[in-house]
Design an enzyme around this catalytic site. Structure first.
Site, PDB file in Angstrom:
ATOM      1  N   SER A   1     -30.995 -24.658 -56.779  1.00  0.00           N
ATOM      2  CA  SER A   1     -30.037 -24.478 -57.867  1.00  0.00           C
ATOM      3  C   SER A   1     -29.631 -23.010 -57.865  1.00  0.00           C
ATOM      4  O   SER A   1     -30.467 -22.124 -58.004  1.00  0.00           O
ATOM      5  CB  SER A   1     -30.649 -24.883 -59.206  1.00  0.00           C
ATOM      6  OG  SER A   1     -31.744 -24.060 -59.529  1.00  0.00           O
TER       7      SER A   1
ATOM      8  N   HIS B   1     -35.238 -29.802 -58.904  1.00  0.00           N
ATOM      9  CA  HIS B   1     -36.385 -29.618 -58.028  1.00  0.00           C
ATOM     10  C   HIS B   1     -37.207 -30.892 -57.839  1.00  0.00           C
ATOM     11  O   HIS B   1     -38.263 -30.860 -57.212  1.00  0.00           O
ATOM     12  CB  HIS B   1     -37.303 -28.509 -58.574  1.00  0.00           C
ATOM     13  CG  HIS B   1     -36.724 -27.144 -58.371  1.00  0.00           C
ATOM     14  ND1 HIS B   1     -37.311 -25.996 -58.842  1.00  0.00           N
ATOM     15  CD2 HIS B   1     -35.598 -26.754 -57.731  1.00  0.00           C
ATOM     16  CE1 HIS B   1     -36.568 -24.947 -58.509  1.00  0.00           C
ATOM     17  NE2 HIS B   1     -35.520 -25.388 -57.846  1.00  0.00           N
TER      18      HIS B   1
ATOM     19  N   GLU C   1     -38.515 -26.655 -64.698  1.00  0.00           N
ATOM     20  CA  GLU C   1     -39.869 -26.192 -64.415  1.00  0.00           C
ATOM     21  C   GLU C   1     -40.675 -26.056 -65.708  1.00  0.00           C
ATOM     22  O   GLU C   1     -40.205 -25.466 -66.680  1.00  0.00           O
ATOM     23  CB  GLU C   1     -39.842 -24.823 -63.726  1.00  0.00           C
ATOM     24  CG  GLU C   1     -39.129 -24.833 -62.386  1.00  0.00           C
ATOM     25  CD  GLU C   1     -39.060 -23.442 -61.768  1.00  0.00           C
ATOM     26  OE1 GLU C   1     -39.747 -22.529 -62.270  1.00  0.00           O
ATOM     27  OE2 GLU C   1     -38.308 -23.269 -60.801  1.00  0.00           O
TER      28      GLU C   1
ATOM     29  N   GLU D   1     -41.500 -27.133 -55.220  1.00  0.00           N
ATOM     30  CA  GLU D   1     -42.322 -25.938 -55.398  1.00  0.00           C
ATOM     31  C   GLU D   1     -43.794 -26.261 -55.616  1.00  0.00           C
ATOM     32  O   GLU D   1     -44.561 -25.399 -56.059  1.00  0.00           O
ATOM     33  CB  GLU D   1     -41.767 -25.109 -56.555  1.00  0.00           C
ATOM     34  CG  GLU D   1     -40.341 -24.638 -56.278  1.00  0.00           C
ATOM     35  CD  GLU D   1     -39.724 -23.835 -57.400  1.00  0.00           C
ATOM     36  OE1 GLU D   1     -40.389 -23.666 -58.452  1.00  0.00           O
ATOM     37  OE2 GLU D   1     -38.582 -23.388 -57.245  1.00  0.00           O
TER      38      GLU D   1
ATOM     39  N   ASP E   1     -38.460 -23.193 -67.354  1.00  0.00           N
ATOM     40  CA  ASP E   1     -37.183 -22.866 -66.722  1.00  0.00           C
ATOM     41  C   ASP E   1     -36.300 -24.078 -66.904  1.00  0.00           C
ATOM     42  O   ASP E   1     -36.498 -25.114 -66.262  1.00  0.00           O
ATOM     43  CB  ASP E   1     -37.378 -22.540 -65.239  1.00  0.00           C
ATOM     44  CG  ASP E   1     -36.030 -22.341 -64.520  1.00  0.00           C
ATOM     45  OD1 ASP E   1     -34.995 -22.278 -65.210  1.00  0.00           O
ATOM     46  OD2 ASP E   1     -36.030 -22.234 -63.286  1.00  0.00           O
TER      47      ASP E   1
ATOM     48  N   GLU F   1     -36.571 -19.604 -69.452  1.00  0.00           N
ATOM     49  CA  GLU F   1     -35.610 -19.083 -68.462  1.00  0.00           C
ATOM     50  C   GLU F   1     -34.367 -19.969 -68.431  1.00  0.00           C
ATOM     51  O   GLU F   1     -34.474 -21.199 -68.515  1.00  0.00           O
ATOM     52  CB  GLU F   1     -36.290 -19.063 -67.097  1.00  0.00           C
ATOM     53  CG  GLU F   1     -35.396 -18.659 -65.936  1.00  0.00           C
ATOM     54  CD  GLU F   1     -36.135 -18.861 -64.612  1.00  0.00           C
ATOM     55  OE1 GLU F   1     -37.383 -18.733 -64.595  1.00  0.00           O
ATOM     56  OE2 GLU F   1     -35.474 -19.155 -63.608  1.00  0.00           O
TER      57      GLU F   1
ATOM     58  N   ASP G   1     -31.614 -15.797 -65.339  1.00  0.00           N
ATOM     59  CA  ASP G   1     -31.634 -15.978 -63.882  1.00  0.00           C
ATOM     60  C   ASP G   1     -30.204 -16.142 -63.401  1.00  0.00           C
ATOM     61  O   ASP G   1     -29.588 -15.187 -62.922  1.00  0.00           O
ATOM     62  CB  ASP G   1     -32.494 -17.188 -63.517  1.00  0.00           C
ATOM     63  CG  ASP G   1     -32.458 -17.513 -62.029  1.00  0.00           C
ATOM     64  OD1 ASP G   1     -32.052 -16.647 -61.243  1.00  0.00           O
ATOM     65  OD2 ASP G   1     -32.839 -18.641 -61.640  1.00  0.00           O
TER      66      ASP G   1
ATOM     67  N   LYS H   1     -34.471 -12.058 -57.811  1.00  0.00           N
ATOM     68  CA  LYS H   1     -34.449 -12.792 -56.544  1.00  0.00           C
ATOM     69  C   LYS H   1     -33.633 -11.977 -55.544  1.00  0.00           C
ATOM     70  O   LYS H   1     -32.401 -11.915 -55.655  1.00  0.00           O
ATOM     71  CB  LYS H   1     -33.806 -14.173 -56.717  1.00  0.00           C
ATOM     72  CG  LYS H   1     -34.577 -15.127 -57.625  1.00  0.00           C
ATOM     73  CD  LYS H   1     -33.783 -16.396 -57.840  1.00  0.00           C
ATOM     74  CE  LYS H   1     -34.559 -17.425 -58.651  1.00  0.00           C
ATOM     75  NZ  LYS H   1     -33.712 -18.611 -58.990  1.00  0.00           N
TER      76      LYS H   1
ATOM     77  N   HIS I   1     -39.730 -16.405 -56.257  1.00  0.00           N
ATOM     78  CA  HIS I   1     -39.490 -17.106 -55.006  1.00  0.00           C
ATOM     79  C   HIS I   1     -38.223 -17.939 -55.128  1.00  0.00           C
ATOM     80  O   HIS I   1     -37.551 -17.937 -56.158  1.00  0.00           O
ATOM     81  CB  HIS I   1     -40.679 -18.033 -54.703  1.00  0.00           C
ATOM     82  CG  HIS I   1     -40.833 -19.120 -55.726  1.00  0.00           C
ATOM     83  ND1 HIS I   1     -41.521 -20.286 -55.502  1.00  0.00           N
ATOM     84  CD2 HIS I   1     -40.360 -19.238 -57.021  1.00  0.00           C
ATOM     85  CE1 HIS I   1     -41.479 -21.050 -56.565  1.00  0.00           C
ATOM     86  NE2 HIS I   1     -40.785 -20.444 -57.493  1.00  0.00           N
TER      87      HIS I   1
ATOM     88  N   LYS J   1     -43.156 -15.380 -60.253  1.00  0.00           N
ATOM     89  CA  LYS J   1     -42.996 -16.832 -60.203  1.00  0.00           C
ATOM     90  C   LYS J   1     -42.984 -17.242 -58.755  1.00  0.00           C
ATOM     91  O   LYS J   1     -42.079 -16.853 -58.008  1.00  0.00           O
ATOM     92  CB  LYS J   1     -41.635 -17.209 -60.813  1.00  0.00           C
ATOM     93  CG  LYS J   1     -41.658 -17.694 -62.228  1.00  0.00           C
ATOM     94  CD  LYS J   1     -40.260 -18.143 -62.618  1.00  0.00           C
ATOM     95  CE  LYS J   1     -39.821 -19.388 -61.851  1.00  0.00           C
ATOM     96  NZ  LYS J   1     -38.484 -19.870 -62.293  1.00  0.00           N
TER      97      LYS J   1
END
Length: 401
Positions: free
Chosen positions: A42, A152, A161, A202, A237, A277, A304, A329, A357, A378
Site C-alpha cells: 500500500s 496485507h 495492522e 509481514e 495502522d 497510523e 505515513d 521509509k 520496513h 516497525k
C-alpha cells in the site's frame, strides 16, 4: 578520501517473491557495501516512483530497467569520495531530473544511496548506525505487527495492522522477547477458537473476524494470558487511504464521513491504544487537523501516506497541526540524505520518528541500524527471516556483539 571504484547491480527476489534491486559499491581500497531495496504493497500517492518493467514477463513486476539505471547512474559517482553521502545523493537527484525519481526509479537510486552508506561505514570501520546517526543513537522500541488485515491479508478486517507496543520493560531484548511470547500465545488462542493461523505479508496472523474490535480483544487476551497485561499496549495502522473514496470511508460495512471516522477512533481509545497510523486518508487534510485536535493529546498519531518521509509535506503538517509523529521509509523519498533530513525535521519539532520496513522486504537489515536514529521501529511480526533479521541486528547492537 576513499573513492568509489565500481558499482554493480542485479535483480533479486524480495520476501513476497517479487523482483527487487540489489546494488554493490566497491571502493578503491577493496572495501564494499551492498544493499537490497524494499517494496511496499500500500503506497502513498506522493511517494517516489518505484520503477517496474511492465509488460507480460513476471506479471510486469521485473526491475531490469531499474537495475540498468542503477548501473548507469552509479557510473557517474565513480571517483567520488564515498564519505560525501549528501554530494552523491544530490548527484543522483540531479541525474534523475524529477522530484519523485520517475526517470531512473527510486528503487535504482535508493539502492545506490544505501550501498554507498554501507561502504562508507565500512571504510570508516564504524557500525552503520554510528555512521548514519552520529552520537544521537537510541535503541528503538519495537512495534510488532502480529495481526493483519487490509491490503496485507486476504481476510475481512479493515484495519491493516494490529501491533504490540511493549512499553513496560527496560531493554530492547525484554521488549522483543515478551512480544514474541505474546505472538505465540496469540497463535494458540486462534487455534483453540478454530480461527486461521495463516500469515499475512509481514508475518502477522490473518484470520477472518467479525470486527476490528474483535481483533483488538484477541490481542488483549493474548497479552493477558502471556502475563504482560499493562506492560504491552497496542498500536494500529489503519491505512485509511485504502478505505477512502469520494470523500467517505468504507469501514465495517458503513460509509463514514471524516468526522464519523474520528468518532470511531474516540470509541477505540477505551482500549490501551498508544499509537494510530494513517488514521485518515493522505488528502484529508482538514480531517487530520480535526483528528489531531480531538485525540492528539491522548495517543500518537502517525503520518505515513500523509508525509511519505518528505520534508515539505512534514513541514506542512507541522505548520497546520496534522499528526504528531512520522513514519520513516527510505524508499518513499529516494535517498539516505533525504531520509535523514526528514528525521531531523521531525526531531526538531517534537514529532516522534518511527523507522519502518515495507511489506516486500529482504534479508538486508539496513533499517535496523537506521532505526537507531528514531524512537520506534516497525518491522513486522517476530517471525519470518526478513523480519527477524532486523530484530536480531538490534539485539546484537544492544549486546555489543
Amino acid at each position: 578520501m576513499v573513492k568509489v571504484a565500481k558499482i554493480d547491480a542485479l535483480e533479486v527476489l524480495d520476501s513476497r517473491g517479487n523482483p527487487s534491486v540489489k546494488v554493490k559499491v566497491v571502493l578503491e581500497n577493496g572495501i564494499c557495501g551492498e544493499a537490497i531495496v524494499p517494496s511496499g504493497a500500500s503506497t502513498g500517492i506522493n511517494e517516489a516512483l518505484e520503477l517496474r518493467d511492465g509488460g507480460s514477463y513476471f506479471f510486469g513486476k521485473s526491475v531490469s530497467k531499474a537495475v540498468n539505471n542503477a548501473k548507469h547512474v552509479g557510473a557517474g559517482i565513480i571517483g567520488k569520495n564515498v564519505l560525501n553521502q549528501r554530494e552523491i545523493d544530490e548527484h543522483l537527484l540531479a541525474v534523475d531530473g524529477t522530484n519523485n525519481y520517475s526517470s531512473l526509479g527510486a528503487n535504482a537510486v535508493l539502492g545506490v544511496s544505501m550501498a554507498v552508506a554501507k561502504a562508507a561505514a565500512n571504510a570508516c570501520n564504524l557500525p552503520l548506525y554510528r555512521y548514519l546517526c552520529g552520537e544521537f543513537t537510541n535503541l528503538p522500541t519495537p512495534m510488532l505487527n502480529v495481526l493483519n488485515g487490509g491490503a496485507h491479508a486476504d481476510n475481512n478486517i479493515d484495519i491493516q495492522e494490529f501491533m504490540l507496543l511493549p512499553t513496560g520493560f527496560d531493554t530492547f531484548k525484554e521488549k522483543l522477547f515478551a512480544s514474541a511470547i505474546t505472538y505465540h500465545t496469540l497463535k494458540d488462542i486462534l487455534k483453540k477458537k478454530g480461527l486461521s493461523t495463516a500469515l499475512g505479508d509481514e508475518g502477522g496472523f490473518a484470520p477472518n473476524l467479525n470486527s476490528n474490535e474483535e481483533a483488538i480483544e484477541l490481542l488483549l487476551e493474548a497479552i493477558n494470558k502471556a502475563g504482560f497485561s499493562g506492560k504491552i499496549n497496542l498500536a494500529l495502522d489503519v491505512a485509511a487511504s485504502e478505505l477512502y473514496s469520494d470523500g467517505f470511508y468504507s469501514y465495517e460495512g458503513k460509509k463514514l464521513s471524516s468526522d464519523e471516522m474520528i468518532n470511531e477512533y474516540e470509541k477505540l481509545l477505551k482500549y490501551p491504544i498508544l499509537s494510530i497510523e494513517d488514521a485518515l486518508a493522505e488528502q484529508d487534510y482538514d480531517g487530520w487537523i480535526n483528528l489531531t485536535k480531538k485525540i492528539g493529546s491522548r495517543t500518537q498519531l502517525v503520518g505515513d501516506d500523509l508525509f511519505v518521509t518528505n520534508v515539505k509535506l512534514l513541514q506542512k503538517g507541522i505548520d497546520e497541526g496534522m499528526a504528531n509523529a512520522i513514519l520513516i521509509k527510505p524508499n518513499q523519498i529516494g535517498t539516505i540524505s533525504q531520509t535523514i533530513d526528514a528525521i531531523k525535521l521531525a526531531r526538531a519539532n517534537n514529532y516522534n520518528a518511527i523507522m519502518s520496513h515495507r511489506s516486500g522486504e529482504s534479508e538486508d537489515n539496513f533499517i535496523a541500524d537506521f532505526a537507531m536514529c528514531c524512537k520506534y521501529i516497525k518491522t513486522g511480526a517476530p517471525a519470518r527471516g526478513e523480519r527477524t533479521a532486523k530484530y536480531n541486528r538490534l539485539l546484537e547492537i544492544e549486546a555489543g556483539f
